[in-house]
Design a protein around this motif. Structure first.
Motif, PDB file in Angstrom:
ATOM      1  N   PRO A   1       0.859  -1.071   0.022  1.00 21.68           N
ATOM      2  CA  PRO A   1       0.037  -0.021   0.109  1.00 21.68           C
ATOM      3  C   PRO A   1       1.041   1.138   0.027  1.00 21.68           C
ATOM      4  O   PRO A   1       2.006   1.421   0.860  1.00 21.68           O
ATOM      5  CB  PRO A   1      -0.853   0.052   1.236  1.00 21.68           C
ATOM      6  N   ARG A   2       0.344   2.104  -0.776  1.00 18.13           N
ATOM      7  CA  ARG A   2       1.211   3.566  -0.859  1.00 18.13           C
ATOM      8  C   ARG A   2       0.489   4.555  -0.302  1.00 18.13           C
ATOM      9  O   ARG A   2       0.288   5.662  -0.722  1.00 18.13           O
ATOM     10  CB  ARG A   2       1.659   3.727  -2.404  1.00 18.13           C
ATOM     11  N   ASP A   3      -0.390   4.289   0.857  1.00 18.08           N
ATOM     12  CA  ASP A   3      -1.305   5.401   1.229  1.00 18.08           C
ATOM     13  C   ASP A   3      -0.822   5.781   2.604  1.00 18.08           C
ATOM     14  O   ASP A   3      -1.696   6.603   3.303  1.00 18.08           O
ATOM     15  CB  ASP A   3      -2.807   4.654   1.497  1.00 18.08           C
TER      16      ASP A   3
ATOM     17  N   ALA B   1       7.819   0.262   7.904  1.00 15.34           N
ATOM     18  CA  ALA B   1       7.957   1.193   7.133  1.00 15.34           C
ATOM     19  C   ALA B   1       6.667   1.678   6.543  1.00 15.34           C
ATOM     20  O   ALA B   1       5.568   1.417   6.903  1.00 15.34           O
ATOM     21  CB  ALA B   1       8.801   1.009   5.761  1.00 15.34           C
ATOM     22  N   TYR B   2       6.957   2.880   5.760  1.00 18.43           N
ATOM     23  CA  TYR B   2       5.418   3.387   5.118  1.00 18.43           C
ATOM     24  C   TYR B   2       5.826   4.016   3.774  1.00 18.43           C
ATOM     25  O   TYR B   2       7.103   4.501   3.660  1.00 18.43           O
ATOM     26  CB  TYR B   2       4.677   4.314   6.011  1.00 18.43           C
ATOM     27  N   TRP B   3       4.859   4.409   2.952  1.00 17.73           N
ATOM     28  CA  TRP B   3       5.165   5.180   1.788  1.00 17.73           C
ATOM     29  C   TRP B   3       4.917   6.776   2.009  1.00 17.73           C
ATOM     30  O   TRP B   3       3.962   6.979   2.638  1.00 17.73           O
ATOM     31  CB  TRP B   3       4.265   4.573   0.392  1.00 17.73           C
ATOM     32  N   SER B   4       5.763   7.399   1.683  1.00 10.43           N
ATOM     33  CA  SER B   4       5.559   8.960   1.863  1.00 10.43           C
ATOM     34  C   SER B   4       5.532   9.497   0.394  1.00 10.43           C
ATOM     35  O   SER B   4       6.320   9.257  -0.264  1.00 10.43           O
ATOM     36  CB  SER B   4       6.984   9.606   2.560  1.00 10.43           C
ATOM     37  N   HIS B   5       4.584  10.532   0.289  1.00  5.07           N
ATOM     38  CA  HIS B   5       4.349  11.143  -0.869  1.00  5.07           C
ATOM     39  C   HIS B   5       5.566  12.265  -1.052  1.00  5.07           C
ATOM     40  O   HIS B   5       5.240  13.209  -1.989  1.00  5.07           O
ATOM     41  CB  HIS B   5       3.158  11.588  -1.151  1.00  5.07           C
TER      42      HIS B   5
ATOM     43  N   GLU C   1       9.657  11.446  -2.360  1.00  2.00           N
ATOM     44  CA  GLU C   1       8.534  10.275  -2.415  1.00  2.00           C
ATOM     45  C   GLU C   1       9.297   9.155  -2.340  1.00  2.00           C
ATOM     46  O   GLU C   1      10.666   8.866  -3.182  1.00  2.00           O
ATOM     47  CB  GLU C   1       7.834  10.410  -3.711  1.00  2.00           C
ATOM     48  N   GLY C   2       8.883   8.154  -1.484  1.00  2.00           N
ATOM     49  CA  GLY C   2       9.365   6.644  -1.578  1.00  2.00           C
ATOM     50  C   GLY C   2       9.328   6.103   0.073  1.00  2.00           C
ATOM     51  O   GLY C   2       8.546   6.573   0.816  1.00  2.00           O
ATOM     52  N   TRP C   3       9.761   4.900  -0.015  1.00  2.00           N
ATOM     53  CA  TRP C   3       9.527   4.272   1.514  1.00  2.00           C
ATOM     54  C   TRP C   3      10.829   4.958   2.382  1.00  2.00           C
ATOM     55  O   TRP C   3      11.508   5.209   2.044  1.00  2.00           O
ATOM     56  CB  TRP C   3      10.069   2.666   0.970  1.00  2.00           C
TER      57      TRP C   3
END
Length: 96
Positions: free
Chosen positions: A14-16, A37-41, A48-50
């Motif tokens: 998920p990239r939310d 980790a999380y996806w950052s916009h 942008e990235g993990w």
């Protein structure tokens, strides 16, 4: 194995902004390991990235796509029932 508790391909992660577990590939820096980790916009602190979940402004840990092998949802946690013992009972230590 529970559907929730299995590793999945990074393409389906998920990239939310939700936090997930990721496997970081083994490299010359060390063996494979798991991180939160999380996806950052992207923002004023990084692209942008993990990112590692414990990143903070000024100290951002970013992962390139090839560094991450797979992901897994966070395990679900349920709240425990409240303690229902005697109020006079000691819980942790002597109370002195």
């Amino acid at each position: 194995m529970d559907e929730q508790d299995r590793w999945r391909q990074m393409a389906s992660a998920p990239r939310d902004g939700s936090r997930i577990l990721v496997t970081i590939r083994a490299s010359e820096q060390g063996p494979a390991e798991v991180d939160l980790a999380y996806w950052s916009h992207g923002d004023q602190f990084g692209a942008e990235g993990w990112r590692a979940s414990d990143s903070s402004p000024g100290h951002i840990i970013e992962y390139a796509e090839p560094e991450l092998k797979c992901w897994m949802p966070m395990p679900s946690a349920t709240m425990p029932s409240p303690w229902e013992g005697d109020e006079d009972e000691e819980l942790d230590g002597s109370g002195i």
